[in-house]
Design an enzyme around this catalytic site. Structure first.
Site, PDB file in Angstrom:
ATOM      1  N   HIS A 184     -10.701  58.950 -67.858  1.00 13.20           N
ATOM      2  CA  HIS A 184     -10.510  59.013 -69.501  1.00 13.20           C
ATOM      3  C   HIS A 184     -12.504  58.846 -69.233  1.00 13.20           C
ATOM      4  CE1 HIS A 184      -6.677  58.404 -70.251  1.00 13.20           C
ATOM      5  NE2 HIS A 184      -6.858  58.838 -70.846  1.00 13.20           N
ATOM      6  N   GLU A 232      -0.086  32.375 -65.460  1.00  7.34           N
ATOM      7  CA  GLU A 232       0.883  32.269 -64.933  1.00  7.34           C
ATOM      8  C   GLU A 232       0.691  31.579 -63.801  1.00  7.34           C
ATOM      9  OE1 GLU A 232       4.269  31.913 -66.062  1.00  7.34           O
ATOM     10  OE2 GLU A 232       3.577  32.430 -68.677  1.00  7.34           O
TER      11      GLU A 232
HETATM   12  C1  LIG Z   1      -5.733  33.698 -72.237  1.00 10.16           C
HETATM   13  C2  LIG Z   1      -5.330  32.730 -71.928  1.00 10.16           C
HETATM   14  C3  LIG Z   1      -3.708  31.532 -72.043  1.00 10.16           C
HETATM   15  C4  LIG Z   1      -3.529  30.751 -71.570  1.00 10.16           C
HETATM   16  N1  LIG Z   1      -2.424  29.737 -71.481  1.00 10.16           N
HETATM   17  C5  LIG Z   1      -2.084  28.658 -70.859  1.00 10.16           C
HETATM   18  C6  LIG Z   1      -0.836  28.075 -71.461  1.00 10.16           C
HETATM   19  O1  LIG Z   1      -0.380  28.624 -73.215  1.00 10.16           O
HETATM   20  N2  LIG Z   1      -0.822  26.878 -71.670  1.00 10.16           N
HETATM   21  C7  LIG Z   1      -1.386  26.084 -70.701  1.00 10.16           C
HETATM   22  O2  LIG Z   1      -1.546  24.873 -70.097  1.00 10.16           O
HETATM   23  N3  LIG Z   1      -2.651  27.263 -70.129  1.00 10.16           N
HETATM   24  C8  LIG Z   1      -3.197  27.997 -70.424  1.00 10.16           C
HETATM   25  N4  LIG Z   1      -3.992  28.502 -69.778  1.00 10.16           N
HETATM   26  C9  LIG Z   1      -4.503  28.143 -69.381  1.00 10.16           C
HETATM   27  C10 LIG Z   1      -4.363  28.679 -67.399  1.00 10.16           C
HETATM   28  O3  LIG Z   1      -3.318  28.591 -66.979  1.00 10.16           O
HETATM   29  C11 LIG Z   1      -5.757  28.383 -66.571  1.00 10.16           C
HETATM   30  O4  LIG Z   1      -7.254  29.180 -66.940  1.00 10.16           O
HETATM   31  C12 LIG Z   1      -5.172  28.572 -65.276  1.00 10.16           C
HETATM   32  O5  LIG Z   1      -4.525  27.741 -64.762  1.00 10.16           O
HETATM   33  C13 LIG Z   1      -6.553  28.332 -64.417  1.00 10.16           C
HETATM   34  O6  LIG Z   1      -6.874  27.534 -64.740  1.00 10.16           O
HETATM   35  P1  LIG Z   1      -8.891  26.984 -65.018  1.00 10.16           P
HETATM   36  O7  LIG Z   1      -9.079  28.009 -65.883  1.00 10.16           O
HETATM   37  O8  LIG Z   1      -9.169  25.693 -64.912  1.00 10.16           O
HETATM   38  O9  LIG Z   1      -9.113  27.600 -63.324  1.00 10.16           O
HETATM   39  P2  LIG Z   1     -10.185  26.892 -62.235  1.00 10.16           P
HETATM   40  O10 LIG Z   1      -8.714  25.799 -61.248  1.00 10.16           O
HETATM   41  O11 LIG Z   1     -10.908  25.824 -62.301  1.00 10.16           O
HETATM   42  O12 LIG Z   1      -9.831  28.098 -61.456  1.00 10.16           O
HETATM   43  C14 LIG Z   1     -10.704  28.896 -61.397  1.00 10.16           C
HETATM   44  C15 LIG Z   1     -10.699  30.249 -60.347  1.00 10.16           C
HETATM   45  O13 LIG Z   1     -10.617  29.785 -58.832  1.00 10.16           O
HETATM   46  C16 LIG Z   1      -9.883  29.757 -58.292  1.00 10.16           C
HETATM   47  N5  LIG Z   1      -8.811  28.685 -57.452  1.00 10.16           N
HETATM   48  C17 LIG Z   1      -8.916  27.062 -57.640  1.00 10.16           C
HETATM   49  N6  LIG Z   1      -8.577  26.586 -56.794  1.00 10.16           N
HETATM   50  C18 LIG Z   1      -8.613  27.334 -55.544  1.00 10.16           C
HETATM   51  C19 LIG Z   1      -8.063  26.550 -54.310  1.00 10.16           C
HETATM   52  N7  LIG Z   1      -8.181  26.012 -54.590  1.00 10.16           N
HETATM   53  N8  LIG Z   1      -8.586  28.024 -53.329  1.00 10.16           N
HETATM   54  C20 LIG Z   1      -8.920  28.956 -54.220  1.00 10.16           C
HETATM   55  N9  LIG Z   1      -9.350  29.443 -54.886  1.00 10.16           N
HETATM   56  C21 LIG Z   1      -8.387  28.749 -55.876  1.00 10.16           C
HETATM   57  C22 LIG Z   1      -8.446  29.935 -59.538  1.00 10.16           C
HETATM   58  O14 LIG Z   1      -7.329  30.934 -58.869  1.00 10.16           O
HETATM   59  C23 LIG Z   1      -9.673  30.433 -59.991  1.00 10.16           C
HETATM   60  O15 LIG Z   1      -9.790  32.744 -60.047  1.00 10.16           O
HETATM   61  C24 LIG Z   1      -3.964  29.814 -70.499  1.00 10.16           C
HETATM   62  C25 LIG Z   1      -5.505  30.559 -70.046  1.00 10.16           C
HETATM   63  C26 LIG Z   1      -5.889  32.138 -70.781  1.00 10.16           C
HETATM   64  C27 LIG Z   1      -7.689  32.202 -70.302  1.00 10.16           C
END
Ligand SMILES: Cc1cc2nc3c(=O)[nH]c(=O)nc-3n(C[C@H](O)[C@H](O)[C@H](O)COP(=O)(O)OP(=O)(O)OC[C@H]3O[C@@H](n4cnc5c(N)ncnc54)[C@H](O)[C@@H]3O)c2cc1C
Length: 380
Positions: free
Chosen positions: A339, A364
């Site tokens: 686009h 999720e």
């Molecule tokens: C728009 C939105 C809606 C949401 N809604 C909900 C909700 O309704 N209820 C709820 O409970 N939560 C919700 N969440 C939270 C979401 O489930 C978390 O953001 C997600 O599980 C990741 O956790 P974190 O942000 O703490 O990232 P972190 O756990 O800090 O991870 C940061 C990055 O490091 C990677 N990582 C972490 N550990 C490892 C490992 N051991 N090896 C390799 N890579 C790793 C992760 O994949 C990620 O890319 C929401 C988040 C967003 C952004």
């Protein structure tokens, strides 16, 4: 070629496609214009039988199966991610968990309202120190006469700023933790000690908000425990299979629409005197997107069929979630490229799809968490 889950669902797809383009698409444009869901949207979805469609009929739900629900998510997602979230709110984790594990009183109080959209719920697991490592939550619920005192902080909780009830995961036994030491509590809005301390918008539509919740000596009675004490983590994990497939199907719908918009644009837009569609560079992007979508659809539909038949699927649902969420990211990126400037301008939907689909790789269970689960099975 349109792959279908089954012949019956092919007919449903046609009806859904009509409803989505005629009734939902004008609302999607309004959501983008105002950043809010217009009045009447919930009523429209309720009147058409989409709210609570996966809940048992005894609770006022539609009693449909998982493939039917996932197909509806797929078609709604061709229009706007917000519609899939409304569907999920009335047929997803919260209402299903209460319908399955709730006491009679809890079912009476919440399920019919969640099914018909008069109540909304949020699911609060994530904390500042516990995201991917959700077992590390610190929110505590300690016994007190007649109930529990909850203390802690949750963040990034979808829709929690307006929810009537929050399903809160809290540690009730710090030694056992995820092995019987985490419980779930139904906390009503307005409960003393529970406050919404921050509301944030994200990379996607402004209509989708997440909130930070603070619990300070928040008293809830014994009757607020969902299921058995200590089984909270199991309740949360129960919903994972359908949640992953729901996300995968939402990605299929978004990718389908992005390819459709890209093909139309490629046929209409002329550069250097010829349609973009005549250029191999553009054709290859469309070919790659169409191929990846077809593969993703085939595997996701096959997994849906197996889950519906009660077969053991191992890490297949993780593969669907991982592949479909990454696939739609690539498709959205190519759509923006095809686009050109139009792909980056707010008044055209491609830009919004590009932002909205980015959520799918984090929520999720992030891509990394699903790779971890898949690898575990491969290595076993
Ligand atoms: C728009 C939105 C809606 C949401 N809604 C909900 C909700 O309704 N209820 C709820 O409970 N939560 C919700 N969440 C939270 C979401 O489930 C978390 O953001 C997600 O599980 C990741 O956790 P974190 O942000 O703490 O990232 P972190 O756990 O800090 O991870 C940061 C990055 O490091 C990677 N990582 C972490 N550990 C490892 C490992 N051991 N090896 C390799 N890579 C790793 C992760 O994949 C990620 O890319 C929401 C988040 C967003 C952004």
């Amino acid at each position: 070629m349109q792959l279908e889950i089954s012949t019956e669902l092919a007919e449903l797809r046609a009806a859904l496609r009509r409803f989505t383009s005629e009734r939902l698409e004008p609302i999607a444009l309004e959501i983008d214009r105002t950043g809010a869901v217009p009045d009447g949207t919930i009523e429209l979805l309720r009147d058409q039988g989409y709210l609570g469609m996966r809940l048992p009929e005894e609770f006022g739900g539609g009693g449909c199966d998982l493939p039917t629900y996932c197909l509806t998510l797929e078609e709604f997602s061709r229009s706007h991610r917000v519609f899939t979230l409304i569907l999920d709110g009335s047929s997803g984790l919260n209402p299903i968990a209460i319908a399955r594990f709730g006491s009679d009183e809890q079912k009476r109080k919440y399920v019919a309202g969640l099914a018909n959209g008069s109540l909304t719920a949020a699911f609060a697991l994530t904390e500042p120190e516990a995201g991917s490592d959700s077992q590390a939550i610190r929110t505590r619920a300690e016994r007190t006469p007649g109930g529990w005192l909850i203390n802690g902080r949750k963040h990034y909780i979808s829709g929690a700023h307006v929810a009537d009830v929050i399903l809160v995961m809290a540690v009730t036994d710090p030694v056992k933790r995820a092995r019987g030491g985490i419980s779930s509590f139904l906390v009503d809005r307005g409960t003393p000690g529970f406050t919404v301390t921050r509301v944030e918008t994200t990379i996607g539509s402004d209509a989708i908000k997440i909130a930070e919740l603070t619990f300070e000596n928040c008293f809830v009675p014994d009757s607020a425990v969902l299921g058995e004490v200590g089984k909270g983590f199991a309740i949360a994990m129960e919903s994972l299979v359908s949640g992953r497939l729901g996300v995968a199907c939402s990605c299929l719908g978004a990718a389908d629409r992005l390819i459709e918009m890209s093909a139309r644009h490629a046929n209409e837009r002329k550069t250097f005197g010829q349609p973009l569609a005549d250029r191999q560079a553009i054709q290859w992007m469309l070919a790659d997107s169409a191929t990846e979508l077809a593969m993703a659809r085939a595997f996701t539909y096959e997994t849906l069929r197996r889950v519906q038949a009660g077969e053991e699927t191992g890490s297949a649902t993780s593969m669907c979630k991982l592949y479909c969420t990454e696939m739609v990211g690539r498709v959205a990126d190519r759509a923006v490229q095809i686009h050109g400037g139009m792909g980056l301008v707010r008044s055209y939907p491609v830009e919004r799809f590009y932002r909205d689909v980015r959520h799918y790789r984090v929520g999720e269970g992030s891509s990394e968490m699903h790779r971890m689960l898949i690898a575990r099975e491969v290595l076993r």
